[in-house]
Scaffold this motif. Structure first.
Motif, PDB file in Angstrom:
ATOM      1  N   PRO A  32       0.567  -1.408  -0.307  1.00  0.00           N
ATOM      2  CA  PRO A  32       0.035   0.374   0.028  1.00  0.00           C
ATOM      3  C   PRO A  32       0.775   1.592  -0.146  1.00  0.00           C
ATOM      4  CG  PRO A  32      -0.415  -0.888   1.903  1.00  0.00           C
ATOM      5  CD  PRO A  32       0.903  -1.681   1.239  1.00  0.00           C
ATOM      6  N   ALA A  33       0.632   2.412  -0.354  1.00  0.00           N
ATOM      7  CA  ALA A  33       1.142   3.866  -0.670  1.00  0.00           C
ATOM      8  C   ALA A  33       1.442   3.866   1.055  1.00  0.00           C
ATOM      9  CB  ALA A  33       0.475   5.018  -0.770  1.00  0.00           C
ATOM     10  N   PRO A  34       2.352   4.327   1.489  1.00  0.00           N
ATOM     11  CA  PRO A  34       2.966   5.051   2.490  1.00  0.00           C
ATOM     12  C   PRO A  34       1.783   5.312   3.460  1.00  0.00           C
ATOM     13  CG  PRO A  34       4.789   5.281   0.936  1.00  0.00           C
ATOM     14  CD  PRO A  34       3.876   4.803   0.332  1.00  0.00           C
ATOM     15  N   VAL A  35       2.112   5.332   4.661  1.00  0.00           N
ATOM     16  CA  VAL A  35       1.018   5.935   5.721  1.00  0.00           C
ATOM     17  C   VAL A  35       1.720   7.256   5.449  1.00  0.00           C
ATOM     18  CG1 VAL A  35       0.130   6.187   7.786  1.00  0.00           C
ATOM     19  CG2 VAL A  35       0.688   3.870   7.403  1.00  0.00           C
ATOM     20  N   GLY A  36       0.207   8.206   5.405  1.00  0.00           N
ATOM     21  CA  GLY A  36       0.246   9.211   5.354  1.00  0.00           C
ATOM     22  C   GLY A  36       0.037  10.693   3.745  1.00  0.00           C
ATOM     23  N   THR A  37       0.111   9.321   2.430  1.00  0.00           N
ATOM     24  CA  THR A  37      -0.174   9.654   1.713  1.00  0.00           C
ATOM     25  C   THR A  37      -1.378   9.922   1.236  1.00  0.00           C
ATOM     26  OG1 THR A  37       1.667   8.021   0.226  1.00  0.00           O
ATOM     27  CG2 THR A  37       0.350   9.027  -0.833  1.00  0.00           C
ATOM     28  N   ALA A  38      -1.621  11.493   1.070  1.00  0.00           N
ATOM     29  CA  ALA A  38      -2.810  11.989   0.302  1.00  0.00           C
ATOM     30  C   ALA A  38      -3.626  11.518  -0.464  1.00  0.00           C
ATOM     31  CB  ALA A  38      -2.885  13.406   0.560  1.00  0.00           C
ATOM     32  N   LYS A  39      -5.031  10.652  -0.268  1.00  0.00           N
ATOM     33  CA  LYS A  39      -6.010  10.335  -1.606  1.00  0.00           C
ATOM     34  C   LYS A  39      -6.146  12.015  -2.330  1.00  0.00           C
ATOM     35  CE  LYS A  39      -7.052   6.113   0.235  1.00  0.00           C
ATOM     36  NZ  LYS A  39      -8.384   5.339   0.727  1.00  0.00           N
ATOM     37  N   ASN A  40      -6.830  11.983  -3.509  1.00  0.00           N
ATOM     38  CA  ASN A  40      -7.497  12.694  -4.468  1.00  0.00           C
ATOM     39  C   ASN A  40      -8.135  12.617  -6.044  1.00  0.00           C
ATOM     40  OD1 ASN A  40      -7.291  14.562  -5.934  1.00  0.00           O
ATOM     41  ND2 ASN A  40      -5.269  16.082  -5.742  1.00  0.00           N
ATOM     42  N   TRP A  41      -9.412  12.488  -5.078  1.00  0.00           N
ATOM     43  CA  TRP A  41     -10.170  11.805  -6.433  1.00  0.00           C
ATOM     44  C   TRP A  41      -9.745  12.582  -7.815  1.00  0.00           C
ATOM     45  CZ3 TRP A  41     -12.785   8.825  -9.043  1.00  0.00           C
ATOM     46  CH2 TRP A  41     -14.452   9.193  -9.354  1.00  0.00           C
ATOM     47  N   THR A  57       4.349 -16.374  -7.621  1.00  0.00           N
ATOM     48  CA  THR A  57       5.034 -14.653  -6.807  1.00  0.00           C
ATOM     49  C   THR A  57       4.851 -14.403  -6.081  1.00  0.00           C
ATOM     50  OG1 THR A  57       6.507 -14.387  -8.763  1.00  0.00           O
ATOM     51  CG2 THR A  57       6.459 -12.850  -6.971  1.00  0.00           C
ATOM     52  N   LEU A  58       3.524 -14.111  -5.880  1.00  0.00           N
ATOM     53  CA  LEU A  58       2.121 -13.825  -5.478  1.00  0.00           C
ATOM     54  C   LEU A  58       1.700 -14.776  -3.912  1.00  0.00           C
ATOM     55  CD1 LEU A  58       0.965 -11.327  -7.158  1.00  0.00           C
ATOM     56  CD2 LEU A  58       2.179 -10.912  -5.561  1.00  0.00           C
ATOM     57  N   SER A  59       1.564 -15.819  -4.362  1.00  0.00           N
ATOM     58  CA  SER A  59       1.508 -17.055  -4.080  1.00  0.00           C
ATOM     59  C   SER A  59       2.398 -17.465  -2.825  1.00  0.00           C
ATOM     60  CB  SER A  59       1.167 -18.362  -3.957  1.00  0.00           C
ATOM     61  OG  SER A  59       0.127 -18.539  -4.883  1.00  0.00           O
ATOM     62  N   PHE A  60       4.196 -17.054  -2.686  1.00  0.00           N
ATOM     63  CA  PHE A  60       4.768 -17.474  -2.435  1.00  0.00           C
ATOM     64  C   PHE A  60       6.036 -16.891  -1.414  1.00  0.00           C
ATOM     65  CE2 PHE A  60       3.953 -21.427  -5.056  1.00  0.00           C
ATOM     66  CZ  PHE A  60       3.404 -21.686  -4.327  1.00  0.00           C
ATOM     67  N   ASP A  61       5.836 -15.442  -2.193  1.00  0.00           N
ATOM     68  CA  ASP A  61       6.315 -13.854  -1.954  1.00  0.00           C
ATOM     69  C   ASP A  61       6.025 -12.895  -1.812  1.00  0.00           C
ATOM     70  OD1 ASP A  61       9.648 -15.140  -2.487  1.00  0.00           O
ATOM     71  OD2 ASP A  61       8.887 -16.554  -4.213  1.00  0.00           O
ATOM     72  N   PHE A  62       5.011 -13.351  -1.427  1.00  0.00           N
ATOM     73  CA  PHE A  62       3.675 -11.956  -1.007  1.00  0.00           C
ATOM     74  C   PHE A  62       4.865 -11.211   0.214  1.00  0.00           C
ATOM     75  CE2 PHE A  62       0.648  -8.882   0.416  1.00  0.00           C
ATOM     76  CZ  PHE A  62      -0.239  -8.552  -0.294  1.00  0.00           C
ATOM     77  N   GLN A  97       5.987  -9.657   2.877  1.00  0.00           N
ATOM     78  CA  GLN A  97       5.250  -9.114   4.460  1.00  0.00           C
ATOM     79  C   GLN A  97       5.042  -8.250   5.602  1.00  0.00           C
ATOM     80  OE1 GLN A  97       4.293 -12.866   6.506  1.00  0.00           O
ATOM     81  NE2 GLN A  97       4.205 -13.267   3.889  1.00  0.00           N
ATOM     82  N   ALA A  98       5.542  -7.004   4.560  1.00  0.00           N
ATOM     83  CA  ALA A  98       5.097  -6.595   5.454  1.00  0.00           C
ATOM     84  C   ALA A  98       4.111  -5.709   5.470  1.00  0.00           C
ATOM     85  CB  ALA A  98       6.556  -4.850   4.638  1.00  0.00           C
ATOM     86  N   HIS A  99       3.228  -6.255   4.260  1.00  0.00           N
ATOM     87  CA  HIS A  99       1.589  -6.185   4.044  1.00  0.00           C
ATOM     88  C   HIS A  99       0.342  -5.635   5.245  1.00  0.00           C
ATOM     89  CE1 HIS A  99      -2.001  -5.288   2.184  1.00  0.00           C
ATOM     90  NE2 HIS A  99      -1.801  -5.113   1.052  1.00  0.00           N
ATOM     91  N   PRO A 100       0.756  -4.970   6.013  1.00  0.00           N
ATOM     92  CA  PRO A 100      -0.697  -5.178   6.705  1.00  0.00           C
ATOM     93  C   PRO A 100      -1.323  -6.843   6.538  1.00  0.00           C
ATOM     94  CG  PRO A 100      -1.585  -3.285   5.474  1.00  0.00           C
ATOM     95  CD  PRO A 100      -0.059  -3.622   5.382  1.00  0.00           C
ATOM     96  N   ARG A 101      -2.119  -6.720   5.504  1.00  0.00           N
ATOM     97  CA  ARG A 101      -2.887  -8.285   6.214  1.00  0.00           C
ATOM     98  C   ARG A 101      -2.202  -8.937   4.764  1.00  0.00           C
ATOM     99  NH1 ARG A 101      -7.354  -7.206   3.138  1.00  0.00           N
ATOM    100  NH2 ARG A 101      -6.730  -5.263   1.986  1.00  0.00           N
ATOM    101  N   ALA A 102      -1.126  -9.260   5.058  1.00  0.00           N
ATOM    102  CA  ALA A 102      -0.339 -10.349   4.244  1.00  0.00           C
ATOM    103  C   ALA A 102      -0.924 -11.274   4.565  1.00  0.00           C
ATOM    104  CB  ALA A 102       1.306 -10.296   4.772  1.00  0.00           C
ATOM    105  N   VAL A 115      -2.191 -13.647   1.037  1.00  0.00           N
ATOM    106  CA  VAL A 115      -1.565 -14.517   0.820  1.00  0.00           C
ATOM    107  C   VAL A 115      -2.235 -15.619   0.185  1.00  0.00           C
ATOM    108  CG1 VAL A 115       0.058 -16.810   1.175  1.00  0.00           C
ATOM    109  CG2 VAL A 115       1.633 -14.618   1.682  1.00  0.00           C
ATOM    110  N   ALA A 116      -2.888 -16.088   1.865  1.00  0.00           N
ATOM    111  CA  ALA A 116      -4.592 -16.936   1.244  1.00  0.00           C
ATOM    112  C   ALA A 116      -5.079 -16.611   0.086  1.00  0.00           C
ATOM    113  CB  ALA A 116      -5.201 -17.131   2.414  1.00  0.00           C
TER     114      ALA A 116
END
Length: 355
Positions: free
Chosen positions: A83-92, A158-163, A165-170, A174-175
């Motif tokens: 995900p984008a770094p914390v604090g990154t502003a969304k802009n519609w 790749t996304l099954s075995f090397d996702f 781990q820094a992702h908050p919902r890793a 993976v599942a």
């Protein structure tokens, strides 16, 4: 297994690896696949997964091991999932500008004109208006121009075995990707096609509508009745399958997706309105009791509503009231910004058709 699902699985092997270009010209272009690096045959975890899938799905163990083993790591893909770094502003407004432009609108109008009868038949059968189907295909691939050049087997492995781990919902992700890899293997095992051939996005999505393997199995349809499902080169199957997907997730015929909304600041309870996020929760009465004001044409709306917030960077957010159909669009991509882009592109194309 239901006969329709079995037919979808058997027909999936017809998915071509040669993407179509602009549908207006009918030309095709060769696509060079992104090449992975290390084969997964060297990974014990990948081989254990192969054995587990083969046992549970009653597949040929050697074929599953060979197929996963031939998949290769795509080194740059895991970081794309972060995900984008914390604090990154969304802009519609910035997000919208990526998808609503003269190129997509013109291509959408051509696609609509070329497939008007099929779009009308899909609406009659599934209740999904042409502008929604056209909006999805335009946002996803510009009507087949950009369908991805990653081997699907490489992306899913790749996304099954090397996702990352820094992702908050890793663990959850993976599942998900292991489930998609299993679905892809199960489908490919029922065909005579080479599982190394299909190309798609870096997440393993395929064809003009960018279906994941499980969506292929559940929602893809042979809409022109030629005995095969082709979401790469056959607009009829693409249109029918997108409409089938929305119907499967609860699309309501004739229901608007959004309504304009403003606020009565004297009784506005924004925390209450925002708490359910994009899931429709409020009746018209409870929505308005919390300070949201609907235009007269939206009252009384018989369904449930959600307050949709679209941030605009440092400027004030934009808001709409979202219905069940708006929520259904987010089942395609879990983002209110995505859903609004689909709606806006579809409406822009519809306006262009009337000129």
């Amino acid at each position: 297994m239901a006969p329709a699902l079995l037919a979808a699985l058997l027909a999936f092997g017809a998915l071509s690896a040669t993407p179509a270009s602009a549908q207006a010209s009918g030309e095709r272009r060769a696509v060079t696949a992104v090449r992975g690096t290390i084969p997964y045959a060297t990974r014990d975890d990948a081989m254990r997964f192969a054995d587990d899938v083969a046992a549970r799905r009653n597949l040929d163990r050697n074929w599953v091991r060979a197929t996963i083993g031939a998949a290769r790591l795509l080194p740059n893909v895991p970081r794309l999932m972060l995900p984008a770094p914390v604090g990154t502003a969304k802009n519609w407004r910035v997000y919208r500008s990526r998808f609503i432009d003269p190129v997509r609108i013109a291509a959408g109008a051509r696609f609509w004109r070329d497939n008007a009868a099929t779009l009308a038949r899909a609406e009659a059968e599934y209740g999904v208006p042409p502008e929604i189907v056209v909006g999805i295909i335009g946002v996803e691939t510009i009507y087949g121009r950009n369908m991805g050049n990653f081997r699907v087997i490489d992306a899913l492995a790749t996304l099954s075995f090397d996702f990352p781990q820094a992702h908050p919902r890793a663990a959850e992700r993976v599942a998900f990707f292991r489930g998609e890899l299993e679905s892809f293997l199960s489908t490919e095992s029922r065909t005579a096609e080479d599982p190394m051939v299909p190309l798609g996005s870096y997440a393993g999505a395929m064809g003009m509508p960018q279906f994941m393997p499980s969506s292929m199995a559940k929602y893809a349809v042979d809409f022109d009745g030629d005995g095969r499902i082709d979401l790469v080169n056959n607009p009829a199957d693409v249109i029918g399958s997108v409409a089938s997907y929305f119907k499967g997730f609860g699309w309501q015929r004739g229901m608007p997706s959004t309504f304009p909304v403003r606020f009565d600041t004297t009784r506005l309870q924004m925390p209450i309105l925002m708490a359910p996020d994009i899931k429709p929760t409020f009746s018209t009465d409870s929505f308005m009791a919390a300070g949201a004001v609907l235009e007269p044409e939206a009252q009384p709306f018989p369904g449930l509503l959600a307050l949709i917030e679209l941030q605009n960077g440092a400027e004030s957010p934009s808001y709409v009231a979202g219905t069940q159909n708006f929520y259904v669009i987010t089942r395609y991509n879990w983002s209110s910004y995505y859903a609004m882009s689909v709606l806006d592109l579809g409406n822009e194309v519809k306006a262009a058709m009337a000129q």
